[in-house]
Scaffold this motif. Structure first.
Motif, mmCIF file in Angstrom:
data_model
loop_
_atom_site.group_PDB
_atom_site.id
_atom_site.type_symbol
_atom_site.label_atom_id
_atom_site.label_comp_id
_atom_site.label_asym_id
_atom_site.label_seq_id
_atom_site.Cartn_x
_atom_site.Cartn_y
_atom_site.Cartn_z
ATOM 1 N N LEU A 191 0.845 -1.176 0.000
ATOM 2 C CA LEU A 191 0.000 0.000 0.000
ATOM 3 C C LEU A 191 0.891 1.240 0.000
ATOM 4 N N ALA A 192 0.592 2.187 -0.895
ATOM 5 C CA ALA A 192 1.281 3.481 -0.921
ATOM 6 C C ALA A 192 0.289 4.537 -0.456
ATOM 7 N N ILE A 193 0.611 5.248 0.624
ATOM 8 C CA ILE A 193 -0.317 6.194 1.243
ATOM 9 C C ILE A 193 0.151 7.619 0.989
ATOM 10 N N PHE A 194 -0.789 8.482 0.559
ATOM 11 C CA PHE A 194 -0.479 9.867 0.222
ATOM 12 C C PHE A 194 -1.430 10.824 0.925
ATOM 13 N N HIS A 195 -0.935 12.036 1.214
ATOM 14 C CA HIS A 195 -1.791 13.171 1.555
ATOM 15 C C HIS A 195 -2.039 13.974 0.279
ATOM 16 N N VAL A 196 -3.173 14.670 0.228
ATOM 17 C CA VAL A 196 -3.446 15.576 -0.883
ATOM 18 C C VAL A 196 -3.425 17.016 -0.372
ATOM 19 N N PHE A 197 -3.258 17.950 -1.300
ATOM 20 C CA PHE A 197 -3.268 19.400 -1.001
ATOM 21 C C PHE A 197 -2.207 19.787 0.029
ATOM 22 N N PRO A 198 -0.918 19.775 -0.266
ATOM 23 C CA PRO A 198 -0.355 19.328 -1.540
ATOM 24 C C PRO A 198 -0.146 17.812 -1.551
ATOM 25 N N LEU A 199 0.106 17.273 -2.750
ATOM 26 C CA LEU A 199 0.365 15.845 -2.877
ATOM 27 C C LEU A 199 1.682 15.510 -2.186
ATOM 28 N N GLN A 200 1.615 14.643 -1.185
ATOM 29 C CA GLN A 200 2.809 14.276 -0.433
ATOM 30 C C GLN A 200 2.725 12.825 0.018
ATOM 31 N N ILE A 201 3.858 12.135 -0.023
ATOM 32 C CA ILE A 201 3.893 10.723 0.334
ATOM 33 C C ILE A 201 3.964 10.551 1.847
#
Length: 509
Positions: A191-201
């Motif tokens: 699983l690859a988990i990201f935050h949005v606004f801004p896009l960040q890993i």
């Protein structure tokens, strides 16, 4: 003593007058606008008219007033009286095609470094493991990240809507030859988990059988909880926050170097993102429940969960239990007692009221959970309101002629979801108008037809009916979306797909 305030009906003219004078705040203004619009929508001189249809050989998707064709390459906006083409991207090779996508809305509570981060965007995952961020209005590429050359990623899902999402790889399954040779693969998926606004890993985590057990068959990430399904028909929940805090080896930043990559750039071409969340031992289990089809839902207030025990005698039943002590609620076993090809559905109401919607072929029950925290008494499930179909339940005679010419009559009950009878098919909730859109089909005249019944979400009262013009063939898949003044019906026809769009219009005299 201050004079008491009493609720009274306010007509549309008064609301518009208040708005022009700036009396209302933003939240109140939006609610008033929706109240005005709801009143217009339910007027007898307004109707939903089919304005557009389009077919495709690939799956059609709809979200937030946008219809996507050809694997997200073509986008049409439904914001106008008829859908209009927003953009059309060049064709992509099989290796570069979009596998899945998520639509991101604009953040209202953040100030971001890049102006493009404030605009709606489409997150698209390609077959060759690239994650693109495209403008939702023009299709322009805003950002791209290479995920991995070692793991095949396939699916996008929200972990927390419009905040955190994850990309799931395909499962690493053993072949019969590998099992015969005694070769085992401990890795189930990544699983690859990201935050949005801004896009960040956030990171990439490996789901391993040595850690979580040999019976792992699937994993879902939702609302900070890692839900692991097992082949013995059970589900275990783990805190993902605990996993990140304990097992993250390095904080990663897209576009910057990482020691896990030997100083190479995170998300760069042919480099990708390293596994920086390495679970070495099993984290504490928050909750475990045996359930049929590995399905458990959590919601309500106080917190409850819905599941079906994995025993044959419980088939067709849904159990509502307290999450705190696992005690079943009074009248917590819900059973439609229906005889149908399609099983009934049950889920927590998406309006965050804590209620439950239980939909069967002839009845839709909206249920409430009554209970208090630390009261020492079991909670109770009661009916808030119910909706029913109108149908003829008389027995029907079936005539069979044997090979010898003898006539045999057999009396039987039709299935509850027989396409020749009025049947509930699905429920869609329109949150801004607080209406339930219920799809009802009826094939009494030889051809399947569907209509939409709009019900008051608070008491179930029928507000109006809307006929769909196209036939409804229940042997194929259907999706329906009710979005303020727009109704979108997406259907499958053999190997093709078709999208029908209805718009609210005033009746022409």
């Amino acid at each position: 003593m201050a004079p008491s305030r009493r609720n009274r009906a306010v007509n549309s003219t008064e609301l518009l007058n208040h708005r022009s004078r700036g009396i209302t705040d933003a939240g109140t203004l939006l609610r008033h606008n929706m109240k005005v619009f709801r009143g217009i929508l339910l007027q007898e001189n307004r109707n939903f008219i089919k304005v557009w249809s389009k077919t495709s050989k690939s799956t059609i998707k709809y979200e937030n007033a946008k219809v996507y064709f050809e694997n997200y390459l073509n986008c049409y906006s439904c914001a106008h009286s008829e859908p209009q083409l927003l953009y059309k991207l060049p064709k992509r090779s099989k290796q570069e095609k979009f596998e899945d996508a998520l639509l991101c809305q604009s953040p209202l509570d953040k100030t971001l470094a890049s102006s493009s981060d404030h605009k709606p965007s489409l997150l698209a995952l390609t077959a060759d493991n690239w994650l693109y961020r495209l403008s939702a209005e023009t299709g322009e590429e805003l950002q791209r990240v290479y995920l991995s050359s070692n793991h095949k990623f396939r699916y996008l899902s929200w972990e927390v809507s419009q905040e955190t999402f994850y990309v799931k790889s395909i499962q690493n399954k053993e072949t019969p030859l590998q099992r015969q040779a005694g070769i085992t693969h401990n890795t189930v998926m990544h699983l690859a988990i990201f935050h949005v606004f801004p896009l960040q890993i956030v990171g990439i985590v490996e789901i391993n059988r040595q850690v979580f057990g040999k019976g792992v068959i699937d994993v879902v990430l939702s609302q900070g909880v890692l839900a692991v399904s097992y082949s013995n028909k059970s589900v275990k929940l783990y805190s993902f926050e605990h996993i990140v805090n304990r097992f993250m080896t390095e904080t990663l930043v897209l576009g910057e170097s990482s020691s896990l990559l030997g100083g190479k750039t995170v998300g760069g071409a042919q480099v990708g993102i390293p596994v920086n969340i390495q679970i070495t031992d099993c984290p504490p289990v928050l909750f475990e429940v045996p359930c049929s089809n590995n399905g458990v839902q959590i919601g309500g207030y106080p917190w409850h969960y819905i599941y079906t025990p994995p025993h044959k005698k419980y088939k067709g039943t849904h159990h509502v239990c307290s999450l705190m002590d696992n005690i079943m609620a009074t009248d917590g076993i819900q059973n439609m007692n229906c005889c149908s090809l399609e099983s009934d559905g049950i889920f927590f109401h998406p309006d965050d009221s804590g209620r439950i919607i239980h939909i069967g072929p002839t009845t839709i029950n909206v249920l409430k959970i009554l209970g208090e925290l630390n009261s020492g008494l079991p909670s109770k499930v009661i009916e808030d309101f119910s909706m029913k179909t109108l149908r003829n339940n008389n027995l029907t005679s079936q005539v069979t002629v044997t090979s010898s010419g003898r006539t045999v009559k057999r009396r039987f009950h039709q299935l509850d979801d027989d396409p020749d009878q009025e049947t509930f098919r699905m429920v869609e909730y329109e949150d801004e108008l607080d209406l339930l859109a219920v799809v009802v089909t009826n094939g009494e005249e030889g051809e399947g037809r569907a209509l939409i019944r709009l019900h008051n979400n608070q008491n179930g009262q029928l507000q109006r009916k809307i006929d769909l013009l196209e036939p409804w063939d229940e042997t194929y898949r259907h999706d329906l979306f009710f979005d303020k003044d727009t109704i979108v019906h997406i259907e499958q026809k053999h190997s093709n797909f078709c999208c029908h769009v209805y718009k609210l219009e005033a009746n022409k005299k």
